[in-house]
Scaffold this motif. Structure first.
Motif, PDB file in Angstrom:
ATOM      1  N   SER A   5       0.826  -1.203   0.000  1.00  0.00           N
ATOM      2  CA  SER A   5       0.000   0.000   0.000  1.00  0.00           C
ATOM      3  C   SER A   5       0.857   1.248   0.000  1.00  0.00           C
ATOM      4  CB  SER A   5      -0.919   0.028   1.226  1.00  0.00           C
ATOM      5  OG  SER A   5      -1.769  -1.097   1.232  1.00  0.00           O
ATOM      6  N   GLY A   6       0.335   2.243  -0.676  1.00  0.00           N
ATOM      7  CA  GLY A   6       0.941   3.561  -0.629  1.00  0.00           C
ATOM      8  C   GLY A   6       0.282   4.347   0.478  1.00  0.00           C
ATOM      9  N   SER A   7      -0.303   5.483   0.129  1.00  0.00           N
ATOM     10  CA  SER A   7      -0.957   6.333   1.130  1.00  0.00           C
ATOM     11  C   SER A   7      -2.369   5.847   1.349  1.00  0.00           C
ATOM     12  CB  SER A   7      -0.967   7.791   0.647  1.00  0.00           C
ATOM     13  OG  SER A   7      -1.567   7.881  -0.613  1.00  0.00           O
ATOM     14  N   LYS A   8      -2.600   5.165   2.452  1.00  0.00           N
ATOM     15  CA  LYS A   8      -3.960   4.752   2.785  1.00  0.00           C
ATOM     16  C   LYS A   8      -4.775   5.990   3.142  1.00  0.00           C
ATOM     17  CE  LYS A   8      -2.385   0.348   4.693  1.00  0.00           C
ATOM     18  NZ  LYS A   8      -2.423  -0.545   5.849  1.00  0.00           N
ATOM     19  N   ALA A  22     -12.574   4.920  -5.854  1.00  0.00           N
ATOM     20  CA  ALA A  22     -11.358   4.255  -6.305  1.00  0.00           C
ATOM     21  C   ALA A  22     -11.584   3.549  -7.625  1.00  0.00           C
ATOM     22  CB  ALA A  22     -10.888   3.253  -5.248  1.00  0.00           C
ATOM     23  N   ARG A  58      -5.927  10.777 -10.682  1.00  0.00           N
ATOM     24  CA  ARG A  58      -5.257  11.259  -9.465  1.00  0.00           C
ATOM     25  C   ARG A  58      -5.616  12.711  -9.184  1.00  0.00           C
ATOM     26  NH1 ARG A  58      -0.639   8.394 -12.115  1.00  0.00           N
ATOM     27  NH2 ARG A  58      -0.358   6.393 -11.013  1.00  0.00           N
ATOM     28  N   ARG A  63      -8.656   7.312  -5.818  1.00  0.00           N
ATOM     29  CA  ARG A  63      -7.588   6.401  -5.429  1.00  0.00           C
ATOM     30  C   ARG A  63      -7.412   5.314  -6.485  1.00  0.00           C
ATOM     31  NH1 ARG A  63      -6.065   7.143  -0.055  1.00  0.00           N
ATOM     32  NH2 ARG A  63      -6.657   9.280   0.492  1.00  0.00           N
ATOM     33  N   ALA A  65      -5.653   1.456  -7.406  1.00  0.00           N
ATOM     34  CA  ALA A  65      -5.072   0.208  -6.912  1.00  0.00           C
ATOM     35  C   ALA A  65      -4.918  -0.763  -8.064  1.00  0.00           C
ATOM     36  CB  ALA A  65      -5.946  -0.399  -5.808  1.00  0.00           C
ATOM     37  N   ASP A  98      -1.949   3.660  -5.003  1.00  0.00           N
ATOM     38  CA  ASP A  98      -2.252   3.682  -3.572  1.00  0.00           C
ATOM     39  C   ASP A  98      -2.238   2.297  -2.962  1.00  0.00           C
ATOM     40  OD1 ASP A  98      -2.953   6.605  -3.251  1.00  0.00           O
ATOM     41  OD2 ASP A  98      -4.372   6.054  -4.817  1.00  0.00           O
ATOM     42  N   ASP A  99      -2.378   1.266  -3.779  1.00  0.00           N
ATOM     43  CA  ASP A  99      -2.394  -0.093  -3.232  1.00  0.00           C
ATOM     44  C   ASP A  99      -2.091  -1.085  -4.340  1.00  0.00           C
ATOM     45  OD1 ASP A  99      -2.745  -2.094  -1.299  1.00  0.00           O
ATOM     46  OD2 ASP A  99      -4.822  -2.407  -1.907  1.00  0.00           O
ATOM     47  N   LEU A 128      -8.200   1.001   0.941  1.00  0.00           N
ATOM     48  CA  LEU A 128      -8.424   2.367   0.486  1.00  0.00           C
ATOM     49  C   LEU A 128      -9.507   3.078   1.274  1.00  0.00           C
ATOM     50  CD1 LEU A 128      -8.204   1.783  -3.372  1.00  0.00           C
ATOM     51  CD2 LEU A 128      -6.420   2.596  -1.838  1.00  0.00           C
TER      52      LEU A 128
END
Length: 293
Positions: A5-8, A22, A58, A63, A65, A98-99, A128
């Motif tokens: 994961s990136g920024s949850k 998302a 973005r 989000r 994924a 993000d994921d 997310l």
């Protein structure tokens, strides 16, 4: 199942997107060209326009994924380090996600994450901070679409009973197909006169609507009736069919009634040059001009 994961986020302090939170994307065949069991970052080639589309999402606060089956891990075609190198290259070319939800299993493992199972869709939505119903799934094969449908709110909560809907739909389609064949056979076996009669009956509604609209205008009613009668008579003159002569007859009737109307004064108006009865003044004589004092 691998999760990276990136920024949850749960959108606290942020404006929540209007329609969806998302977008979940398949990797091979959707974001990048499908190179079977690829463990080489140098073979990563994004499709044209993908980076621009992702950047627009973005910028809109959506989000992103990646949800991907990677059975090459279970089959030994590449290592997890090679897979991470490939994903790093994907992000270098397409920007951060993000994921990442990755299923390392084969079809024979019976896991709950490998698409078409909805496990990775549920996992990505949780990571997310949203629900599957607020996600869009983008993929290139039926497994992606089935995973999205199975994760949706309309899917049966018991995975062991989801087959009922597909079987029911399949049986219904089969019955419709058989019925279509039987209907076609019936038409082919019917005498031509019956087919013509049915076709004529099917056109009665349209014909009635057309006639009603044509005679709705009182000034053109007679012309419309003449046009209809001449056309329906099937008369043929000089090799030209009744539709043409119906139009000609209709135009002649219109011209006749317009000339007749122009030759008669309106009701209540005396003919030009005649005297009015004693004591009756013209309307213009009885009404003073608006600007007179």
């Amino acid at each position: 199942m691998f999760t990276s994961s990136g920024s949850k986020g749960n959108w606290s302090g942020m404006e929540r997107p209007a329609l969806f939170d998302a977008v979940l994307l398949d990797r091979d065949g959707t974001l990048i060209e499908d190179v079977p069991y690829n463990g080489d970052p140098e073979k990563v080639r994004p499709f044209p326009g993908v980076r621009e589309a992702l950047d627009r999402l973005r910028a809109a606060g959506v989000r992103l994924a990646v949800v991907t089956n990677q059975s090459g891990l279970a089959r030994g075609y590449f290592t997890s380090e090679q897979m991470r190198a490939v994903h790093q290259r994907v992000e270098e070319l397409l920007g951060p996600f993000d994921d990442w939800q990755i299923c390392p299993h084969d079809d024979t493992d019976g896991c709950a994450c490998r698409k078409p199972a909805p496990g990775m869709v549920h996992a990505a939505a949780r990571t997310l901070g949203t629900s599957p119903g607020r996600c869009v799934m983008v993929g290139d094969i039926g497994r992606d679409m089935t995973a999205a449908l199975a994760a949706g709110p309309d899917a049966h909560p018991d995975p062991d009973r989801r087959w009922i809907a597909s079987v029911t739909a399949g049986v219904g389609m089969a019955l419709l197909g058989l019925g279509a064949g039987a209907a076609t056979a019936l038409v082919l076996l019917s005498p031509p006169i019956l087919v013509e009669a049915v076709a004529g009956l099917a056109l009665l509604g349209a014909l009635a609507g057309a006639v009603s609209a044509a005679v709705a205008d009182p000034d053109a009613r007679e012309a419309a009736v003449v046009t209809f009668v001449v056309t329906a008579s099937g008369v043929s003159l000089l090799g030209v069919g009744g539709a043409f002569w119906g139009l000609v007859a209709g135009w002649l009737m219109l011209l006749l009634f317009r000339r007749r109307g122009a030759g008669h004064p309106a009701d209540g108006d005396p003919p030009a040059g005649t005297d009015r009865p004693d004591g009756e003044a013209a309307e213009s004589d009885r009404i003073a001009p608006a600007h007179a004092s």
